[in-house]
Write a protein that holds these residues in place. Structure first.
Motif, short mmCIF file in Angstrom:
data_model
loop_
_atom_site.label_atom_id
_atom_site.label_comp_id
_atom_site.label_asym_id
_atom_site.label_seq_id
_atom_site.Cartn_x
_atom_site.Cartn_y
_atom_site.Cartn_z
N VAL A 45 -37.74 -13.56 -19.72
CA VAL A 45 -37.11 -14.06 -18.77
C VAL A 45 -38.32 -14.39 -17.62
O VAL A 45 -39.03 -13.58 -17.16
CB VAL A 45 -36.05 -12.84 -17.84
N VAL A 46 -38.27 -15.74 -17.54
CA VAL A 46 -39.58 -16.43 -16.61
C VAL A 46 -39.02 -16.60 -15.28
O VAL A 46 -37.95 -17.05 -14.84
CB VAL A 46 -40.14 -17.49 -17.31
N THR A 47 -39.77 -15.92 -14.17
CA THR A 47 -39.39 -16.19 -12.72
C THR A 47 -40.36 -16.97 -11.89
O THR A 47 -41.44 -17.26 -12.47
CB THR A 47 -39.48 -14.81 -12.23
N GLY A 48 -40.21 -17.30 -10.99
CA GLY A 48 -40.88 -17.75 -9.85
C GLY A 48 -41.18 -19.52 -10.49
O GLY A 48 -42.14 -20.02 -9.85
N GLY A 50 -41.02 -23.56 -10.38
CA GLY A 50 -41.13 -24.76 -9.28
C GLY A 50 -41.78 -24.38 -8.40
O GLY A 50 -42.29 -23.27 -8.05
N SER A 51 -42.16 -25.55 -7.49
CA SER A 51 -42.86 -25.27 -6.42
C SER A 51 -42.62 -24.17 -5.30
O SER A 51 -43.15 -23.71 -4.53
CB SER A 51 -43.15 -26.52 -5.65
N MET A 52 -40.98 -24.05 -5.31
CA MET A 52 -40.20 -22.88 -4.56
C MET A 52 -40.69 -21.65 -5.00
O MET A 52 -40.40 -20.71 -4.30
CB MET A 52 -38.78 -23.62 -4.47
N GLN A 53 -41.04 -21.56 -6.07
CA GLN A 53 -41.04 -20.12 -6.87
C GLN A 53 -40.05 -19.35 -6.78
O GLN A 53 -39.93 -18.30 -6.67
CB GLN A 53 -42.47 -19.58 -6.12
N THR A 54 -38.76 -19.87 -7.09
CA THR A 54 -37.52 -19.20 -7.19
C THR A 54 -36.73 -19.39 -8.39
O THR A 54 -35.55 -18.66 -8.49
CB THR A 54 -36.78 -19.61 -5.80
N GLY A 55 -37.35 -20.42 -9.32
CA GLY A 55 -36.25 -20.57 -10.37
C GLY A 55 -36.46 -19.56 -11.45
O GLY A 55 -37.46 -18.87 -11.52
N VAL A 56 -35.66 -19.26 -12.12
CA VAL A 56 -35.37 -18.25 -13.40
C VAL A 56 -34.84 -18.99 -14.57
O VAL A 56 -34.35 -19.90 -14.38
CB VAL A 56 -34.52 -17.18 -12.85
N CYS A 57 -35.61 -18.85 -15.60
CA CYS A 57 -35.22 -19.05 -17.12
C CYS A 57 -35.24 -18.14 -17.92
O CYS A 57 -36.17 -17.35 -18.20
CB CYS A 57 -36.16 -20.22 -17.56
N ALA A 58 -34.15 -17.75 -18.65
CA ALA A 58 -33.94 -16.74 -19.85
C ALA A 58 -33.88 -17.40 -21.15
O ALA A 58 -33.33 -18.47 -21.19
CB ALA A 58 -32.67 -15.85 -19.61
N VAL A 59 -34.57 -16.95 -21.85
CA VAL A 59 -34.89 -17.40 -23.17
C VAL A 59 -34.31 -16.80 -24.39
O VAL A 59 -34.62 -15.36 -24.42
CB VAL A 59 -36.33 -17.86 -23.67
N TYR A 60 -33.53 -17.28 -25.22
CA TYR A 60 -32.99 -16.54 -26.28
C TYR A 60 -33.55 -17.32 -27.64
O TYR A 60 -33.34 -18.44 -27.72
CB TYR A 60 -31.39 -16.43 -26.31
N GLU A 61 -33.90 -16.34 -28.55
CA GLU A 61 -34.44 -16.71 -29.76
C GLU A 61 -33.67 -16.44 -31.16
O GLU A 61 -33.38 -15.06 -31.13
CB GLU A 61 -35.90 -16.52 -29.77
N GLY A 62 -33.53 -17.40 -31.99
CA GLY A 62 -32.93 -16.92 -33.29
C GLY A 62 -34.01 -16.53 -34.13
O GLY A 62 -34.97 -16.85 -33.95
N ARG A 63 -33.88 -15.94 -35.35
CA ARG A 63 -34.61 -15.59 -36.34
C ARG A 63 -35.29 -16.84 -37.13
O ARG A 63 -36.30 -16.90 -37.66
CB ARG A 63 -34.19 -14.66 -37.63
N GLN A 64 -34.54 -17.80 -37.23
CA GLN A 64 -34.87 -19.05 -37.91
C GLN A 64 -34.80 -20.32 -37.06
O GLN A 64 -34.41 -20.33 -36.07
CB GLN A 64 -33.70 -19.22 -38.97
N GLU A 65 -35.62 -21.31 -37.55
CA GLU A 65 -35.71 -22.54 -36.75
C GLU A 65 -34.41 -23.35 -36.54
O GLU A 65 -33.49 -23.23 -37.46
CB GLU A 65 -36.80 -23.47 -37.72
#
Length: 415
Positions: A45-48, A50-65
C-alpha cells in the motif's frame, strides 16, 4: 459480500460522507482508506502519491505473470453547503460529498476486501484512490509521481461514475468519448468609475459584459459550422462594479468579472472555443476602451474509452445480469480519468444511481449505498475477464510448447 460486510461498508461510506475534504486536502480521508486496507491482503500500500501527497495505491499480485489492471476512484469532495438533514450529513461547513466520491471509495474498499479473500492467481491489480479529481489536477499529479511509475505501468485502466436519472445499477457504456473535455475561464474588464449622474465621464464595462455573456451563451449555435461535434459554453458568474458595503447606487462601475466553462468532445474544438473567447474579449475591451485579462482554470481532457475495454465491461455486466445501456452521446461533464485512458487502454463507464436521484453537485445529493456492492462485483468481474483471457493465451502457448506456464519468477509451478 455478506450482510455484515455490506453493513460495515455502508457505515464506512457514511463516515466519509460526514467528513469531506476538498481537492488536495484529503489527508484524513486517505488515512481512513489506508486503515481499511490494512487487513485487505494487499502486497503493498503506497501512500502520499501526487504533489498533494494524499493519493493511495494498493497493489495485489498473483503468483504467475499476467496483465496489470488498474481501478481508480476519487478522494475529494466539493465546496458546496449540503442541505440534507440525515445523521451522516457533512459536518464541515461549505464542503460536501455531492458527486459520489464517498461511494466510489467504498466500492474500491469492497473490491480490496474481495481481492484479499479471493486472491488473484496471476497478474497484478492496482487500486488507486486519487486526489483532486474535481479540480482536474489529480490524475496528472499521480501519473507524474515517480513512486507511482515505479509500481510498473498497468496494461488496462478502469473507473466508474454514478449517474443520476438512470435506473439503479444500470451499466452505461460508450466507445470513444464518454465525458467531454472542458476548461474554466475568467475574464476581467477594467475601466474607470464616475459619479452615477455623469456616467459618460467614466469608462464602464457594462456593455462589454452584456455582449460577452450573450455571445458566449450562443457559442453552441454560432460556432456549429466550425466544430466537428456539439460544443457548450456556460456563464457561471458575472459581476459589474463593486459593492463591499451594499449597493453603490451613486457610482457608475469601472470594473467587471465574468467566469464560465467551455466544453467540447474534441481537443481541436476546445482550442477553437478558447481562441474565439480570447478574440471576443479583446475586441469588446477595445471597443469600450477597457483593459482586460483572460485566465484559464481547471482544464480537463476528454475522457475516451477503448472499444476492447468497453467490450470487457459489457461482457462482465452481462455475466452479472446487470442492465446495459449503450449511450448515443457523451456526458457533458468532465472527468480527469481521461489522462489515464490517454496513457493506457481503458474504459470509463457509468453506473445508474436512480431515476429520482438528485443531479450530481445538487446540495441534496447522497450516494445510494446499494451501488457499493454492484460496483465492486462489476470491477471484480472485469479483472477476472482479463485474467481469464490471459490464462487462455497461456494455455494455448503451453499446448504448443508442451510445458506448463511459468510463475512470476519464471519457474514452472511446483519447481
Amino acid at each position: 459480500m455478506g450482510r455484515s460486510g455490506a453493513g460495515g461498508l455502508r457505515a464506512f461510506r457514511r463516515r466519509l460522507h460526514a467528513n469531506p475534504e476538498l481537492s488536495g486536502q484529503e489527508t484524513a480521508t486517505a488515512g481512513r482508506v489506508v486503515k481499511r486496507l490494512e487487513h485487505a491482503g494487499a502486497a503493498r500500500v503506497v501512500t502520499g502519491l501526487g504533489s498533494m501527497q494524499t493519493g493511495v495505491c494498493a497493489v495485489y499480485e498473483g503468483r504467475q505473470e499476467g496483465p496489470g489492471v488498474l481501478v481508480r476512484c476519487e478522494l475529494d469532495a466539493l465546496p458546496i453547503q449540503e442541505r440534507n438533514r440525515f445523521e451522516h450529513r457533512s459536518t464541515v461547513p461549505g464542503v460536501a460529498h455531492l458527486c459520489g466520491h464517498d461511494g466510489h471509495m467504498a466500492t474500491l474498499v469492497a473490491l480490496a476486501g474481495d481481492l484479499g479473500a479471493n486472491p488473484i492467481d496471476r497478474g497484478r491489480v492496482f487500486l488507486l484512490f486519487q486526489p483532486a479529481e474535481e479540480t482536474g489536477a489529480g490524475a496528472v499529479a499521480v501519473l507524474e509521481d515517480p513512486r507511482f511509475r515505479a509500481l510498473g505501468d498497468p496494461d488496462y485502466v478502469y473507473a466508474l461514475h454514478n449517474v443520476p436519472k438512470y435506473p439503479l445499477g444500470a451499466v452505461l457504456l460508450r466507445e470513444g468519448v464518454f465525458a467531454q473535455g472542458s476548461v474554466g475561464f475568467i475574464v476581467n474588464f477594467a475601466g474607470r468609475t464616475s459619479h452615477a449622474s455623469y456616467p459618460e465621464h467614466g469608462v464602464s464595462p457594462s456593455a462589454a459584459v452584456a455582449r460577452l455573456v450573450t455571445a458566449v451563451d450562443a457559442f453552441g449555435t454560432s460556432l456549429a459550422g466550425k466544430v466537428a461535434a456539439p460544443v457548450l459554453a456556460t456563464i457561471s458568474f458575472a459581476r459589474i462594479g463593486r459593492a463591499e458595503t451594499g449597493p453603490n447606487f451613486g457610482t457608475a462601475p469601472g470594473e467587471a468579472c465574468v467566469s464560465g466553462v467551455l466544453r467540447a468532445q474534441r481537443s481541436a474544438d476546445l482550442e477553437l472555443l478558447r481562441a474565439e473567447l480570447g478574440g471576443l474579449a479583446a475586441r469588446l475591451a477595445g471597443e469600450s476602451g477597457l483593459a482586460h485579462s483572460l485566465t484559464w482554470h481547471e482544464a480537463f481532457a476528454a475522457t475516451a474509452s477503448d472499444a476492447g475495454c468497453v467490450a470487457m465491461v459489457r461482457d462482465a455486466a452481462r455475466r452479472l445480469r446487470l442492465e446495459v445501456r449503450e449511450l448515443d452521446e457523451p456526458f457533458r461533464w468532465s472527468e480527469d480519468f481521461g489522462h489515464f485512458t490517454a496513457a493506457f487502454p481503458g474504459a470509463f463507464f457509468g453506473l445508474g444511481s436512480g431515476i429520482d436521484q438528485p443531479q450530481l453537485h445538487d446540495d441534496g445529493y447522497d450516494y445510494p449505498d446499494d451501488l457499493i456492492e454492484t460496483g465492486a462485483r462489476l470491477f471484480r468481474a472485469i479483472i477476472d475477464r482479463h485474467l481469464e483471457d490471459r490464462l487462455k493465451v497461456d494455455r494455448l502457448q503451453d499446448d504448443r510448447r508442451g510445458h506448463r506456464a511459468p510463475t512470476r519468477s519464471g519457474r514452472p509451478p511446483g519447481s
